[in-house]
Write a protein that holds these residues in place. Structure first.
Motif, short mmCIF file in Angstrom:
data_model
loop_
_atom_site.label_atom_id
_atom_site.label_comp_id
_atom_site.label_asym_id
_atom_site.label_seq_id
_atom_site.Cartn_x
_atom_site.Cartn_y
_atom_site.Cartn_z
N ALA A 20 -54.70 -34.47 -25.74
CA ALA A 20 -55.97 -34.95 -26.27
C ALA A 20 -55.76 -35.94 -27.40
O ALA A 20 -56.46 -36.96 -27.50
N VAL A 21 -54.79 -35.66 -28.27
CA VAL A 21 -54.50 -36.60 -29.36
C VAL A 21 -53.87 -37.87 -28.82
O VAL A 21 -54.17 -38.98 -29.29
N GLU A 22 -52.99 -37.75 -27.81
CA GLU A 22 -52.37 -38.95 -27.23
C GLU A 22 -53.40 -39.87 -26.59
O GLU A 22 -53.23 -41.09 -26.60
N ARG A 23 -54.45 -39.31 -26.04
CA ARG A 23 -55.50 -40.15 -25.45
C ARG A 23 -56.24 -40.97 -26.52
O ARG A 23 -56.86 -41.99 -26.19
N LEU A 24 -56.13 -40.56 -27.77
CA LEU A 24 -56.77 -41.31 -28.85
C LEU A 24 -55.89 -42.41 -29.43
O LEU A 24 -56.39 -43.37 -30.00
N VAL A 25 -54.53 -42.26 -29.28
CA VAL A 25 -53.63 -43.19 -29.97
C VAL A 25 -52.69 -43.93 -29.03
O VAL A 25 -52.11 -44.96 -29.42
N HIS A 26 -52.51 -43.45 -27.80
CA HIS A 26 -51.51 -44.04 -26.90
C HIS A 26 -52.19 -44.66 -25.69
O HIS A 26 -52.85 -43.96 -24.91
N ARG A 52 -44.87 -36.99 -30.12
CA ARG A 52 -45.39 -35.63 -29.92
C ARG A 52 -44.96 -34.69 -31.05
O ARG A 52 -45.71 -33.80 -31.44
N ALA A 53 -43.75 -34.91 -31.57
CA ALA A 53 -43.32 -34.11 -32.73
C ALA A 53 -44.20 -34.39 -33.94
O ALA A 53 -44.56 -33.48 -34.70
N ALA A 54 -44.57 -35.68 -34.14
CA ALA A 54 -45.46 -36.03 -35.25
C ALA A 54 -46.85 -35.43 -35.05
O ALA A 54 -47.50 -34.98 -36.02
N ILE A 55 -47.32 -35.39 -33.81
CA ILE A 55 -48.64 -34.80 -33.54
C ILE A 55 -48.64 -33.31 -33.85
O ILE A 55 -49.58 -32.77 -34.47
N VAL A 56 -47.59 -32.61 -33.43
CA VAL A 56 -47.51 -31.16 -33.68
C VAL A 56 -47.46 -30.89 -35.18
O VAL A 56 -48.14 -29.98 -35.70
N PHE A 57 -46.68 -31.69 -35.91
CA PHE A 57 -46.58 -31.48 -37.36
C PHE A 57 -47.91 -31.76 -38.05
O PHE A 57 -48.36 -30.99 -38.90
N ALA A 58 -48.56 -32.88 -37.68
CA ALA A 58 -49.85 -33.22 -38.30
C ALA A 58 -50.91 -32.19 -37.97
O ALA A 58 -51.75 -31.85 -38.82
N THR A 59 -50.88 -31.65 -36.77
CA THR A 59 -51.84 -30.61 -36.40
C THR A 59 -51.65 -29.36 -37.26
O THR A 59 -52.63 -28.75 -37.70
N GLY A 60 -50.41 -29.00 -37.50
CA GLY A 60 -50.16 -27.85 -38.35
C GLY A 60 -50.64 -28.06 -39.77
O GLY A 60 -51.19 -27.14 -40.40
N GLN A 61 -50.46 -29.28 -40.29
CA GLN A 61 -50.93 -29.57 -41.65
C GLN A 61 -52.44 -29.47 -41.75
O GLN A 61 -52.98 -28.90 -42.70
N VAL A 62 -53.14 -30.04 -40.76
CA VAL A 62 -54.60 -30.02 -40.79
C VAL A 62 -55.12 -28.59 -40.61
O VAL A 62 -56.06 -28.16 -41.28
#
Length: 383
Positions: A20-26, A52-62
């Motif tokens: 879902a996040v990749e559909r917004l940025v890729h 994908r590693a950056a997405i997982v990390f950012a999701t955890g922070q949020v």
């Protein structure tokens, strides 16, 4: 961006959230019109595994931020009435794993090639390996994907290893460690019949002087700040205390490494420590600095780190009762008397004078052998 769309993304499972996040940025052939094209424009040819590693990390922070903010709103995490709400920290250090062949190429243990982004393209750069530890020397250890750690001063590779060490066969020796104040660690290599093979005093005095000098400066500054009365502000000398904690960490690494090297050199059956959990220091005479010196005693730090290092070589660690290890003479002659002028010196009932820390390490070794033998007898009975 993830925080903005969290009401829609937060309800998704982990398997559905990343697409879902990749559909917004890729942008892809099936998804050409993306909402945030600037991410792909800033990082040309951004590798999918890093994205994908950056997405997982950012999701955890949020997710962490949302949870803490809800706790603050409900009042569960407010210790004071004027407690400020938590903030979302975007710069908290994301260091994804580098995959072999795609992000790094190791040439022996002397050089390494790393794929980095120069601002326009991803290129390979060759870097020398300046320093390394001993985990790669063990044949049974398996190297995993490293991470590139970058800070304001330098960068280095953090390389994890999966350790499956072979158990130490043992040569009929134990390494007994007496942790003291005058001497950081007194080590004795003792055989089953009580023969002392190797005594050694481990005392990194230079680092201890560095730490004590900084702590003395704290008391001087406190007197100038408070005067005859008053209170110290919050965070007083916090940088000095932080440096002292770092020096303590360095001391415990040096001492634990040396203990492990001695045990490895003699193929020791075990490393024996005193069980000092729950022990609290008692103050000395009036105007004595004994209580302050006890606060600088690194007994817990050393006992915590040494078994981890020794376990990587397949060794085991045992603890014994600490009562009377320094009060009793190792030759069985009874209680010892401490010299009032030199507390590290002990006098036996026979008149013999001996180092109190060495005497304590011999008693620790004897109790260690007794505990090891009782374990063997118990295992035989169970078998």
């Amino acid at each position: 961006m993830i925080a903005t769309h969290w009401p829609q993304l937060g309800v998704l499972s982990n398997d559905n959230l990343i697409p879902a996040v990749e559909r917004l940025v890729h942008a892809t052939a099936k998804n050409p019109a993306i909402k945030y094209p600037q991410i792909g424009q800033s990082f040309h040819k951004f590798p999918s595994y890093l994205r994908r590693a950056a997405i997982v990390f950012a999701t955890g922070q949020v997710s962490s931020y949302i949870t803490r903010y809800r706790d603050w709103q409900s009042g569960h995490s407010r210790n004071r009435r004027d407690a400020q709400p938590p903030t979302l920290n975007a710069d908290s250090g994301c260091y994804p794993a580098l995959y072999k062949g795609q992000c790094f190429k190791l040439h022996g243990f002397e050089q390494v090639e790393i794929k980095v982004f120069t601002g326009t393209d991803w290129v390979w750069i060759t870097m020398p390996i300046v320093s390394k530890r001993e985990r790669h020397l063990v044949a049974t250890n398996q190297m995993k994907s490293p991470s590139l750690i970058v800070n304001d001063r330098n960068c280095h590779l953090s390389v994890p290893f999966e350790c499956h060490p072979e158990k130490v066969k043992g040569s009929g020796l134990v390494v007994a460690v007496d942790l003291g104040i005058n001497t950081t660690a007194t080590v004795s290599v003792v055989s089953r019949d009580g023969t002392v093979i190797h005594p050694e005093f481990i005392h990194p005095g230079r680092y201890i002087d560095f730490r004590d000098q900084r702590l003395r400066s704290v008391s001087k500054r406190a007197k100038k700040t408070m005067g005859k009365g008053g209170r110290l502000g919050k965070g007083f000398c916090k940088n000095t205390y932080r440096k002292c904690r770092n020096i303590n960490q360095q001391i415990r690494h040096l001492v634990s490494k040396r203990i492990t090297m001695i045990a490895q050199a003699y193929s020791a059956d075990a490393i024996v420590f005193e069980d000092l959990k729950g022990w609290k220091p008692k103050g000395g005479k009036k105007r004595s600095n004994l209580k302050q010196r006890f606060h600088g005693w690194l007994k817990s730090l050393i006992v915590e780190l040494t078994p981890r290092k020794w376990a990587e070589w397949g060794g085991k660690t045992v603890t014994v009762i600490a009562a009377y290890t320094s009060k009793l003479a190792y030759d069985g002659s009874g209680l010892v008397k401490r010299d009032k002028q030199n507390y590290a010196l002990a006098t036996f009932s026979s008149g013999k004078k001996y180092n109190c820390d060495l005497n304590g390490s011999y008693n620790i070794a004897a109790r260690g052998w007794q505990k090891l033998d009782s374990r063997k007898d118990y295992e035989k009975r169970r078998a």
